[in-house]
Design a protein around this motif. Structure first.
Motif, PDB file in Angstrom:
ATOM      1  N   LEU A  50       0.830  -1.204   0.000  1.00 29.11           N
ATOM      2  CA  LEU A  50       0.000   0.000   0.000  1.00 29.11           C
ATOM      3  C   LEU A  50       0.870   1.261   0.000  1.00 29.11           C
ATOM      4  N   MET A  51       1.975   1.195   0.733  1.00 31.12           N
ATOM      5  CA  MET A  51       2.911   2.324   0.735  1.00 31.12           C
ATOM      6  C   MET A  51       3.454   2.569  -0.673  1.00 31.12           C
ATOM      7  N   ALA A  52       3.830   1.494  -1.365  1.00 31.22           N
ATOM      8  CA  ALA A  52       4.348   1.633  -2.723  1.00 31.22           C
ATOM      9  C   ALA A  52       3.280   2.195  -3.658  1.00 31.22           C
ATOM     10  N   MET A  53       2.048   1.710  -3.533  1.00 36.04           N
ATOM     11  CA  MET A  53       0.977   2.165  -4.406  1.00 36.04           C
ATOM     12  C   MET A  53       0.633   3.628  -4.164  1.00 36.04           C
ATOM     13  N   PHE A  54       0.417   3.994  -2.894  1.00 37.09           N
ATOM     14  CA  PHE A  54       0.011   5.368  -2.597  1.00 37.09           C
ATOM     15  C   PHE A  54       1.135   6.363  -2.877  1.00 37.09           C
ATOM     16  N   LEU A 106      -4.406 -13.940   0.926  1.00 30.71           N
ATOM     17  CA  LEU A 106      -3.939 -12.559   0.811  1.00 30.71           C
ATOM     18  C   LEU A 106      -2.673 -12.463  -0.032  1.00 30.71           C
ATOM     19  N   SER A 107      -1.789 -13.453   0.079  1.00 34.25           N
ATOM     20  CA  SER A 107      -0.573 -13.443  -0.741  1.00 34.25           C
ATOM     21  C   SER A 107      -0.918 -13.556  -2.213  1.00 34.25           C
ATOM     22  N   GLU A 108      -1.883 -14.419  -2.533  1.00 32.20           N
ATOM     23  CA  GLU A 108      -2.303 -14.545  -3.923  1.00 32.20           C
ATOM     24  C   GLU A 108      -3.012 -13.276  -4.389  1.00 32.20           C
ATOM     25  N   GLY A 109      -3.797 -12.653  -3.491  1.00 29.99           N
ATOM     26  CA  GLY A 109      -4.441 -11.392  -3.836  1.00 29.99           C
ATOM     27  C   GLY A 109      -3.438 -10.303  -4.154  1.00 29.99           C
ATOM     28  N   VAL A 110      -2.337 -10.259  -3.402  1.00 29.35           N
ATOM     29  CA  VAL A 110      -1.281  -9.283  -3.667  1.00 29.35           C
ATOM     30  C   VAL A 110      -0.664  -9.526  -5.037  1.00 29.35           C
ATOM     31  N   ARG A 111      -0.434 -10.801  -5.382  1.00 32.26           N
ATOM     32  CA  ARG A 111       0.139 -11.118  -6.697  1.00 32.26           C
ATOM     33  C   ARG A 111      -0.813 -10.705  -7.827  1.00 32.26           C
ATOM     34  N   LEU A 113      -3.077  -8.261  -7.692  1.00 30.65           N
ATOM     35  CA  LEU A 113      -3.193  -6.803  -7.769  1.00 30.65           C
ATOM     36  C   LEU A 113      -1.914  -6.131  -8.244  1.00 30.65           C
ATOM     37  N   TRP A 114      -0.767  -6.576  -7.723  1.00 32.59           N
ATOM     38  CA  TRP A 114       0.489  -5.871  -7.991  1.00 32.59           C
ATOM     39  C   TRP A 114       1.506  -6.706  -8.765  1.00 32.59           C
ATOM     40  N   GLY A 115       1.221  -7.977  -9.002  1.00 31.33           N
ATOM     41  CA  GLY A 115       2.173  -8.818  -9.715  1.00 31.33           C
ATOM     42  C   GLY A 115       3.229  -9.399  -8.790  1.00 31.33           C
ATOM     43  N   VAL A 209       9.924  -0.009   5.941  1.00 28.91           N
ATOM     44  CA  VAL A 209      10.995  -0.800   5.328  1.00 28.91           C
ATOM     45  C   VAL A 209      10.954  -0.743   3.808  1.00 28.91           C
ATOM     46  N   ALA A 210       9.849  -0.261   3.240  1.00 24.79           N
ATOM     47  CA  ALA A 210       9.696  -0.260   1.780  1.00 24.79           C
ATOM     48  C   ALA A 210      10.810   0.497   1.050  1.00 24.79           C
ATOM     49  N   PRO A 211      11.299   1.662   1.536  1.00 25.71           N
ATOM     50  CA  PRO A 211      12.399   2.323   0.828  1.00 25.71           C
ATOM     51  C   PRO A 211      13.760   1.633   1.020  1.00 25.71           C
ATOM     52  N   ILE A 212      13.851   0.697   1.969  1.00 26.00           N
ATOM     53  CA  ILE A 212      15.127   0.032   2.255  1.00 26.00           C
ATOM     54  C   ILE A 212      15.230  -1.291   1.523  1.00 26.00           C
ATOM     55  N   LEU A 213      14.164  -2.088   1.573  1.00 23.19           N
ATOM     56  CA  LEU A 213      14.136  -3.399   0.931  1.00 23.19           C
ATOM     57  C   LEU A 213      13.153  -3.386  -0.223  1.00 23.19           C
ATOM     58  N   SER A 214      13.293  -4.349  -1.116  1.00 28.12           N
ATOM     59  CA  SER A 214      12.318  -4.474  -2.195  1.00 28.12           C
ATOM     60  C   SER A 214      11.008  -5.009  -1.630  1.00 28.12           C
ATOM     61  N   VAL A 215       9.908  -4.571  -2.196  1.00 27.05           N
ATOM     62  CA  VAL A 215       8.585  -5.000  -1.766  1.00 27.05           C
ATOM     63  C   VAL A 215       8.174  -6.185  -2.632  1.00 27.05           C
ATOM     64  N   ASP A 216       8.049  -7.368  -2.019  1.00 24.93           N
ATOM     65  CA  ASP A 216       7.712  -8.568  -2.787  1.00 24.93           C
ATOM     66  C   ASP A 216       6.724  -9.419  -2.006  1.00 24.93           C
ATOM     67  N   PRO A 217       6.034 -10.375  -2.663  1.00 27.27           N
ATOM     68  CA  PRO A 217       4.967 -11.127  -1.997  1.00 27.27           C
ATOM     69  C   PRO A 217       5.408 -12.002  -0.835  1.00 27.27           C
TER      70      PRO A 217
END
Length: 307
Positions: A50-54, A106-111, A113-115, A209-217
């Motif tokens: 959500l942080m990445a999206m917004f 939820l993990s599948e939902g994230v994939r 929505l965001w890939g 942590v989003a700006p420090i690490l990559s955001v992945d499922p």
């Protein structure tokens, strides 16, 4: 060597602060409700997404953070109303299976929505600088800001739990849930608030942590395991225990992975020391957990027999 140790000490403290933010809500849920929620790590992941999206939509780190936190809070409320409340009186095995199923959904939902490709969040310009440490080493201001934010949250939780009526109810609920309910407290409302607030804290950790690490499922899986280690070491239901244990786990894990092979070279040849260090370093936090349980089965700040 001193500069490197100081650098890793700060990295360990920053990692420990993130563990604390995730563990704070989960330890209250586990301590007050006796509820095992394996889906808590997914809320950390959702907060990062959500942080990445917004942030991408608004073009501002701060607006993205301001929108992500209430969104995760609302998600926590929805999950509590639709799923979790039906599991409070069920056996722990049912809770584990149900929340694990929720993790998969939820993990599948994230994939969907965001890939599956990792996302990134740009660091805010105001916190993108670095400060000098010993010698040529420098440390990012953003990581220091994360440590400061975590300490501020810890102090706020301490004030909330020790100085307010809501905190009194939380402490009483951790000691004797049935008695609190018998005194006329709306235990269902208390549970909803704890779940929502815990979800927001986990989402806050993911957003930070989003700006420090990559955001992945899969980013919530590993931190959930360490979060349970933190709760076991600190004691279920104890915010103080979660804070102390999170710092211990974060520092030992980070420093051990870097300096373990270096220290082993004093008694082993370099190649064997490097191999042994890679094997032993991930085990250090679990050795710490076993030692704490052998000394205090309820954890450092836990109460034996509390429910």
């Amino acid at each position: 060597m001193t500069g490197l140790f100081l650098l890793q000490l700060l990295n360990g403290a920053q990692f420990g602060i993130l563990l604390f933010l995730v563990a704070a809500g989960l330890t209250l849920v586990f301590g007050i409700m006796d509820f095992i929620n394996l889906a808590h790590g997914v809320l950390y992941m959702v907060g990062a997404y959500l942080m990445a999206m917004f942030t991408a939509q608004t073009g501002s780190f701060w607006l993205g953070l301001g929108l992500a936190l209430p969104a995760v809070l609302v998600l926590g409320l929805v999950l509590e109303v639709t799923v979790f409340r039906r599991l409070y009186d069920r056996p722990h095995l049912d809770q584990v299976l149900a929340t694990f199923g929720l993790v998969l959904m939820l993990s599948e939902g994230v994939r969907i929505l965001w890939g599956s490709a990792p996302l990134s969040v740009p660091m805010p310009a105001a916190l993108s600088a670095s400060i000098p440490l010993l010698g040529p080493m420098r440390y990012p201001v953003y990581r220091l800001a994360v440590i400061g934010a975590g300490i501020a949250v810890a102090l706020g939780l301490w004030w909330l739990i020790t100085r307010t009526r809501a905190g009194m109810l939380l402490r009483a609920g951790a000691s004797n849930r049935a008695m609190v309910s018998a005194l006329g407290v709306d235990i269902g409302r208390l549970f909803r608030l704890v779940f929502a607030f815990g979800a927001m804290l986990a989402g806050f950790a993911g957003a930070l942590v989003a700006p420090i690490l990559s955001v992945d499922p899969g980013m919530g899986d590993n931190i959930l395991i360490l979060t349970f280690v933190v709760i076991v070491i600190g004691g279920a239901g104890s915010i103080k225990g979660a804070f102390v244990a999170a710092l211990m786990v974060g520092i030992i894990d980070t420093v051990g992975r870097i300096f373990g092979p270096i220290w082993l070279r004093a008694v082993m040849d370099p190649q064997a020391a490097a191999q042994a260090g890679r094997v032993l370093a991930p085990m250090l936090v679990y050795i710490l957990m076993a030692a704490v349980l052998a000394w205090r089965p309820a954890g450092l700040f836990g109460r034996a027999g509390a429910r």
